[in-house]
Design a protein around this motif. Structure first.
Motif, PDB file in Angstrom:
ATOM      1  N   GLN A 219      34.826  40.601  40.302  1.00  0.00           N
ATOM      2  CA  GLN A 219      36.153  41.208  40.337  1.00  0.00           C
ATOM      3  C   GLN A 219      37.191  40.231  40.887  1.00  0.00           C
ATOM      4  O   GLN A 219      38.298  40.097  40.351  1.00  0.00           O
ATOM      5  CB  GLN A 219      36.097  42.476  41.188  1.00  0.00           C
ATOM      6  CG  GLN A 219      37.215  43.460  40.962  1.00  0.00           C
ATOM      7  CD  GLN A 219      36.995  44.737  41.744  1.00  0.00           C
ATOM      8  OE1 GLN A 219      36.265  44.768  42.739  1.00  0.00           O
ATOM      9  NE2 GLN A 219      37.624  45.822  41.309  1.00  0.00           N
ATOM     10  N   ARG A 220      36.812  39.532  41.948  1.00  0.00           N
ATOM     11  CA  ARG A 220      37.710  38.537  42.538  1.00  0.00           C
ATOM     12  C   ARG A 220      37.915  37.366  41.579  1.00  0.00           C
ATOM     13  O   ARG A 220      39.033  36.846  41.425  1.00  0.00           O
ATOM     14  CB  ARG A 220      37.108  38.050  43.862  1.00  0.00           C
ATOM     15  CG  ARG A 220      38.055  37.179  44.677  1.00  0.00           C
ATOM     16  CD  ARG A 220      37.391  36.694  45.951  1.00  0.00           C
ATOM     17  NE  ARG A 220      36.937  37.824  46.777  1.00  0.00           N
ATOM     18  CZ  ARG A 220      35.651  38.102  47.015  1.00  0.00           C
ATOM     19  NH1 ARG A 220      34.705  37.334  46.501  1.00  0.00           N
ATOM     20  NH2 ARG A 220      35.328  39.129  47.769  1.00  0.00           N
ATOM     21  N   SER A 221      36.852  36.959  40.909  1.00  0.00           N
ATOM     22  CA  SER A 221      36.953  35.857  39.947  1.00  0.00           C
ATOM     23  C   SER A 221      37.845  36.233  38.771  1.00  0.00           C
ATOM     24  O   SER A 221      38.595  35.397  38.254  1.00  0.00           O
ATOM     25  CB  SER A 221      35.553  35.493  39.451  1.00  0.00           C
ATOM     26  OG  SER A 221      35.606  34.459  38.499  1.00  0.00           O
ATOM     27  N   ALA A 222      37.775  37.499  38.338  1.00  0.00           N
ATOM     28  CA  ALA A 222      38.622  37.960  37.231  1.00  0.00           C
ATOM     29  C   ALA A 222      40.097  37.907  37.616  1.00  0.00           C
ATOM     30  O   ALA A 222      40.954  37.536  36.799  1.00  0.00           O
ATOM     31  CB  ALA A 222      38.231  39.382  36.830  1.00  0.00           C
TER      32      ALA A 222
ATOM     33  N   ARG B 191      34.048  48.419  35.337  1.00  0.00           N
ATOM     34  CA  ARG B 191      34.562  49.005  34.100  1.00  0.00           C
ATOM     35  C   ARG B 191      36.077  48.971  34.117  1.00  0.00           C
ATOM     36  O   ARG B 191      36.709  49.049  35.161  1.00  0.00           O
ATOM     37  CB  ARG B 191      34.080  50.442  33.929  1.00  0.00           C
ATOM     38  CG  ARG B 191      34.738  51.174  32.750  1.00  0.00           C
ATOM     39  CD  ARG B 191      34.133  52.523  32.508  1.00  0.00           C
ATOM     40  NE  ARG B 191      32.787  52.396  31.985  1.00  0.00           N
ATOM     41  CZ  ARG B 191      31.891  53.385  31.973  1.00  0.00           C
ATOM     42  NH1 ARG B 191      32.189  54.557  32.492  1.00  0.00           N
ATOM     43  NH2 ARG B 191      30.702  53.193  31.462  1.00  0.00           N
ATOM     44  N   GLY B 192      36.660  48.880  32.928  1.00  0.00           N
ATOM     45  CA  GLY B 192      38.108  48.913  32.786  1.00  0.00           C
ATOM     46  C   GLY B 192      38.498  49.466  31.433  1.00  0.00           C
ATOM     47  O   GLY B 192      37.695  49.469  30.489  1.00  0.00           O
ATOM     48  N   ARG B 193      39.713  49.958  31.361  1.00  0.00           N
ATOM     49  CA  ARG B 193      40.260  50.445  30.092  1.00  0.00           C
ATOM     50  C   ARG B 193      41.727  50.048  30.029  1.00  0.00           C
ATOM     51  O   ARG B 193      42.462  50.216  30.989  1.00  0.00           O
ATOM     52  CB  ARG B 193      40.121  51.958  29.964  1.00  0.00           C
ATOM     53  CG  ARG B 193      40.764  52.518  28.698  1.00  0.00           C
ATOM     54  CD  ARG B 193      40.714  54.034  28.640  1.00  0.00           C
ATOM     55  NE  ARG B 193      39.378  54.526  28.407  1.00  0.00           N
ATOM     56  CZ  ARG B 193      39.083  55.809  28.148  1.00  0.00           C
ATOM     57  NH1 ARG B 193      40.064  56.704  28.121  1.00  0.00           N
ATOM     58  NH2 ARG B 193      37.842  56.184  27.944  1.00  0.00           N
ATOM     59  N   THR B 194      42.143  49.518  28.882  1.00  0.00           N
ATOM     60  CA  THR B 194      43.518  49.060  28.696  1.00  0.00           C
ATOM     61  C   THR B 194      44.083  49.654  27.429  1.00  0.00           C
ATOM     62  O   THR B 194      43.473  49.546  26.356  1.00  0.00           O
ATOM     63  CB  THR B 194      43.579  47.524  28.618  1.00  0.00           C
ATOM     64  OG1 THR B 194      43.115  46.967  29.840  1.00  0.00           O
ATOM     65  CG2 THR B 194      44.998  47.050  28.361  1.00  0.00           C
TER      66      THR B 194
ATOM     67  N   ARG C  46      27.706  41.127  44.041  1.00  0.00           N
ATOM     68  CA  ARG C  46      28.004  40.266  42.891  1.00  0.00           C
ATOM     69  C   ARG C  46      29.173  40.807  42.082  1.00  0.00           C
ATOM     70  O   ARG C  46      30.008  40.054  41.576  1.00  0.00           O
ATOM     71  CB  ARG C  46      26.773  40.144  41.986  1.00  0.00           C
ATOM     72  CG  ARG C  46      25.661  39.325  42.578  1.00  0.00           C
ATOM     73  CD  ARG C  46      26.025  37.837  42.627  1.00  0.00           C
ATOM     74  NE  ARG C  46      26.155  37.270  41.299  1.00  0.00           N
ATOM     75  CZ  ARG C  46      27.196  36.564  40.876  1.00  0.00           C
ATOM     76  NH1 ARG C  46      28.217  36.343  41.685  1.00  0.00           N
ATOM     77  NH2 ARG C  46      27.228  36.072  39.656  1.00  0.00           N
ATOM     78  N   LEU C  47      29.274  42.140  41.936  1.00  0.00           N
ATOM     79  CA  LEU C  47      30.375  42.739  41.177  1.00  0.00           C
ATOM     80  C   LEU C  47      31.715  42.516  41.870  1.00  0.00           C
ATOM     81  O   LEU C  47      32.736  42.286  41.207  1.00  0.00           O
ATOM     82  CB  LEU C  47      30.123  44.234  40.976  1.00  0.00           C
ATOM     83  CG  LEU C  47      28.938  44.600  40.056  1.00  0.00           C
ATOM     84  CD1 LEU C  47      28.801  46.113  39.959  1.00  0.00           C
ATOM     85  CD2 LEU C  47      29.098  43.983  38.672  1.00  0.00           C
ATOM     86  N   VAL C  48      31.720  42.589  43.188  1.00  0.00           N
ATOM     87  CA  VAL C  48      32.946  42.300  43.937  1.00  0.00           C
ATOM     88  C   VAL C  48      33.360  40.850  43.717  1.00  0.00           C
ATOM     89  O   VAL C  48      34.544  40.533  43.560  1.00  0.00           O
ATOM     90  CB  VAL C  48      32.749  42.606  45.431  1.00  0.00           C
ATOM     91  CG1 VAL C  48      33.930  42.090  46.246  1.00  0.00           C
ATOM     92  CG2 VAL C  48      32.565  44.099  45.653  1.00  0.00           C
TER      93      VAL C  48
ATOM     94  N   LEU D 169      39.711  45.785  36.462  1.00  0.00           N
ATOM     95  CA  LEU D 169      38.299  46.118  36.627  1.00  0.00           C
ATOM     96  C   LEU D 169      38.117  46.950  37.886  1.00  0.00           C
ATOM     97  O   LEU D 169      38.702  46.650  38.929  1.00  0.00           O
ATOM     98  CB  LEU D 169      37.446  44.845  36.726  1.00  0.00           C
ATOM     99  CG  LEU D 169      37.350  43.990  35.454  1.00  0.00           C
ATOM    100  CD1 LEU D 169      36.657  42.669  35.768  1.00  0.00           C
ATOM    101  CD2 LEU D 169      36.603  44.730  34.355  1.00  0.00           C
ATOM    102  N   GLU D 170      37.281  47.994  37.781  1.00  0.00           N
ATOM    103  CA  GLU D 170      36.970  48.837  38.925  1.00  0.00           C
ATOM    104  C   GLU D 170      35.472  49.066  38.979  1.00  0.00           C
ATOM    105  O   GLU D 170      34.802  49.158  37.944  1.00  0.00           O
ATOM    106  CB  GLU D 170      37.700  50.189  38.816  1.00  0.00           C
ATOM    107  CG  GLU D 170      39.213  50.083  38.835  1.00  0.00           C
ATOM    108  CD  GLU D 170      39.889  51.426  38.630  1.00  0.00           C
ATOM    109  OE1 GLU D 170      39.163  52.409  38.330  1.00  0.00           O
ATOM    110  OE2 GLU D 170      41.120  51.504  38.764  1.00  0.00           O
ATOM    111  N   ILE D 171      34.935  49.177  40.200  1.00  0.00           N
ATOM    112  CA  ILE D 171      33.505  49.428  40.377  1.00  0.00           C
ATOM    113  C   ILE D 171      33.241  50.918  40.175  1.00  0.00           C
ATOM    114  O   ILE D 171      33.917  51.768  40.758  1.00  0.00           O
ATOM    115  CB  ILE D 171      33.029  48.976  41.763  1.00  0.00           C
ATOM    116  CG1 ILE D 171      33.206  47.458  41.911  1.00  0.00           C
ATOM    117  CG2 ILE D 171      31.580  49.363  41.996  1.00  0.00           C
ATOM    118  CD1 ILE D 171      32.786  46.913  43.257  1.00  0.00           C
ATOM    119  N   THR D 172      32.262  51.237  39.336  1.00  0.00           N
ATOM    120  CA  THR D 172      31.916  52.627  39.051  1.00  0.00           C
ATOM    121  C   THR D 172      30.416  52.721  38.764  1.00  0.00           C
ATOM    122  O   THR D 172      29.691  51.734  38.863  1.00  0.00           O
ATOM    123  CB  THR D 172      32.728  53.153  37.853  1.00  0.00           C
ATOM    124  OG1 THR D 172      32.454  54.533  37.663  1.00  0.00           O
ATOM    125  CG2 THR D 172      32.399  52.383  36.591  1.00  0.00           C
TER     126      THR D 172
END
Length: 607
Positions: A59-62, A94-97, A54-56, A82-85
């Motif tokens: 990620q694709r939807s984002a 999770r992501g950071r900008t 689901r996370l993948v 976004l990266e899976i962690t």
């Protein structure tokens, strides 16, 4: 090694302290997306596999959503990703900008996350920045009294486009319940009754998103500028290069300015020649940073800029000159060599130099878009702004906000909202040193057993009294103003140690120039008697030549007019020459004026 006894284990638990999580930088936003299925899966293996799948998909939807909404968007520093962690044994995205000075980049990310939560019903989103739960800060006036910053971590989520807050298990007594990520996840699954959804809190928290997605394009600004053909080619290939170049110009220091001191343009990477006028897309913050700074043209550019008689042509060329200098500093500065954007640009330049890639012709450039946005959003009437801050803003006859008073319509509306909130706080009689209780809907409990406030004989609340000097100092520091007691107040980032060491290793010629200038300034100061600590009348008001203190007293304290011959202009002349030699960078004259809180004069002479 013998096994640990139960006593040893208990001792280890009592002394172990986990390594604290590093604090988030001030200019960054961090976001996490958790998958919580509506129906529990039969086995742990299936649950882990489903979560990752689901996370993948999210990620694709984002990525698809970003391509649709942000096709031509330019980020100030870093993009949304976004990266899976894993955290606390939970697999998540999770992501950071780092958004730099562009606060709108942060709200673009919040909008994307909210849209993702609408599309994927089993996704829960958490977002924080350097201030913590900034969504709660936006909605501070509508929050229940128990929701303090100390317990807000992992308690605020976005689900199905709505703001969800996890309530306390027990709201009586002192609030100490803190939640970990696993605690929050467990509550979402097992205790849905503790999930609070408030339309009033949500409206305030998401207030800045009211004009999205239309407002996304308003965060950018297009302008026609005159730049070297090679830079036009780079920006046509990838417009995002503009942010790195603007930042290199805006955060320049004496080391970064070294390449621009070259008298021979042949040493430049981007030579001041072969100019073309093209439409360039900036972030609004970046364009304001480039446009507003006073920057004397380097010697190799001085004869290239048109006359100021044609102001429009001059403005286009000046902005182009600043941008070209930004690209020059970006590629030449040693501290930028490991940046991905610098490596990409250098690869393109190598292809051009080898002949594998050619520069665009005038015919090709003529087919490019020629967009030029209005710059009225840069115009600020400080009188109107002052009226708005006092809550006395102008309104048109139909009650609407007049456009063009200061900034744009969104800036006016946001400022009026802030002023209204501030007035509401100041007029709230129930406000104490912990703030005002605007709403009692959520049980802002006032215990009947509270002790009476201790008042002094003159009615002063001792607990709420404060030092006015300390308060003034704190307010100046909060607003970025220098406090009188210290040397703080500079909003520019401090120079790293390695940059200071590199600056200390300046060439002997530069060092000799600085020493010579220092000797000249010292000689001028000694000539005026300022440095003579033993001169008569120390500590008294200086009087003109030929006047005694008795003569001064007879004039009822009025200072006689100074004669023209008593004014020494040499010191001012040397200061101005020193400022000019700094070329917009740091230097002894600029530092001296800054310490005296004096504005640095502009060099408005023809270039």
């Amino acid at each position: 090694m013998p096994p640990m006894s139960q006593e040893d284990i208990e001792w280890f638990k009592s002394t172990f302290r986990p390594i604290p999580k590093p604090e988030l930088p001030d200019d960054s936003v961090e976001y996490s997306l958790c998958h919580i299925p509506s129906d529990p899966t039969p086995t742990i293996i299936d649950e882990v596999a489903e979560t990752r799948s689901r996370l993948v998909e999210v990620q694709r939807s984002a990525a698809e959503l970003t391509n649709v909404l942000l096709k031509d968007y330019i980020w100030q520093r870093e993009a949304f990703r976004l990266e899976i962690t894993k955290e606390d044994g939970i697999t998540l995205l999770r992501g950071r900008t780092n958004f730099g000075d562009s606060i709108e980049d942060e709200w673009v990310i919040v909008y994307l996350l909210r849209e993702l939560s609408k599309k994927h019903k089993d996704i829960w989103v958490k977002v924080t920045d350097g201030d913590g739960q900034f969504l709660l800060i936006e909605a501070a006036g509508t929050l229940p009294s128990w929701l303090e910053p100390e317990i807000a971590d992992n308690r605020v989520w976005i689900h199905r486009g709505e703001l969800v807050i996890i309530k306390l298990k027990n709201q009586k007594g002192k609030v100490t319940e803190k939640l970990s990520l696993s605690d929050s996840r467990k509550i979402m699954v097992e205790e849905p009754a503790r999930l609070m959804r408030s339309a009033m809190i949500q409206e305030e928290a998401f207030y800045r998103l009211r004009n999205y997605p239309q407002q996304i394009n308003e965060n950018l600004h297009s302008a026609m500028i005159k730049i070297p053909r090679m830079i036009a080619h780079l920006l046509h290939q990838k417009p995002a290069y503009i942010s790195a170049a603007v930042e290199a110009f805006y955060l320049r220091d004496p080391i970064a300015l070294r390449p621009l001191r070259a008298k021979d343009p042949a040493n430049f990477i981007f030579k001041p020649e072969d100019f073309v006028t093209v439409s360039v897309r900036f972030t609004r913050v970046g364009y304001a940073q480039l446009k507003s700074q006073d920057f004397p043209a380097p010697k190799s550019w001085a004869g290239v800029l048109p006359s100021k008689d044609d102001q429009k042509s001059y403005d286009k060329a000046e902005v182009g000159m600043k941008l070209a200098c930004g690209f020059e500093m970006l590629l030449a500065d040693p501290q930028n060599q490991d940046k991905a954007v610098v490596r990409e640009i250098k690869l393109i330049l190598e292809d051009i130099e080898s002949g594998d890639e050619g520069l665009p012709t005038d015919t090709q450039i003529a087919t490019w878009d020629k967009i030029e946005d209005d710059e009225k959003w840069l115009d600020i009437s400080f009188e109107d702004l002052d009226q708005e801050l006092k809550g006395k803003g102008k309104e048109s006859n139909d009650g609407n906000i007049p456009k063009g008073s200061f900034g744009d319509a969104n800036a006016q509306e946001n400022l009026q909202r802030i002023v209204a909130r501030f007035e509401e706080f100041m007029n709230n009689d129930s406000a104490g040193f912990e703030g005002a209780d605007f709403f009692d809907d959520y049980g802002s409990d006032s215990d009947e057993g509270d002790e009476e406030e201790e008042l002094s004989s003159d009615g002063e609340d001792k607990d709420a009294s404060f030092d006015e000097e300390e308060f003034s100092k704190m307010m100046k520091e909060m607003m970025g103003m220098p406090s009188m007691s210290g040397g703080h107040g500079s909003s520019r980032p401090s120079m790293p140690r390695n940059r200071v060491q590199e600056l200390d290793s300046e060439s002997e010629d530069d060092t000799e120039q600085i020493q010579q200038l220092s000797r000249q300034m010292e000689a001028e100061l000694r000539g005026t008697g300022v440095l003579d600590l033993s001169r008569p009348g120390k500590g008294k008001q200086a009087l003109p030549r030929g006047k005694s203190s008795e003569d001064h007293d007879e004039e009822d304290g009025e200072m006689p007019g100074l004669e023209d011959e008593d004014i020494d202009i040499n010191l001012a002349k040397n200061l101005l020459e020193s400022l000019q030699s700094q070329a917009g960078g740091a230097g002894p004259a600029g530092n001296m004026l800054s310490m005296l809180n004096l504005p640095i004069p502009k060099d408005d002479r023809g270039r």
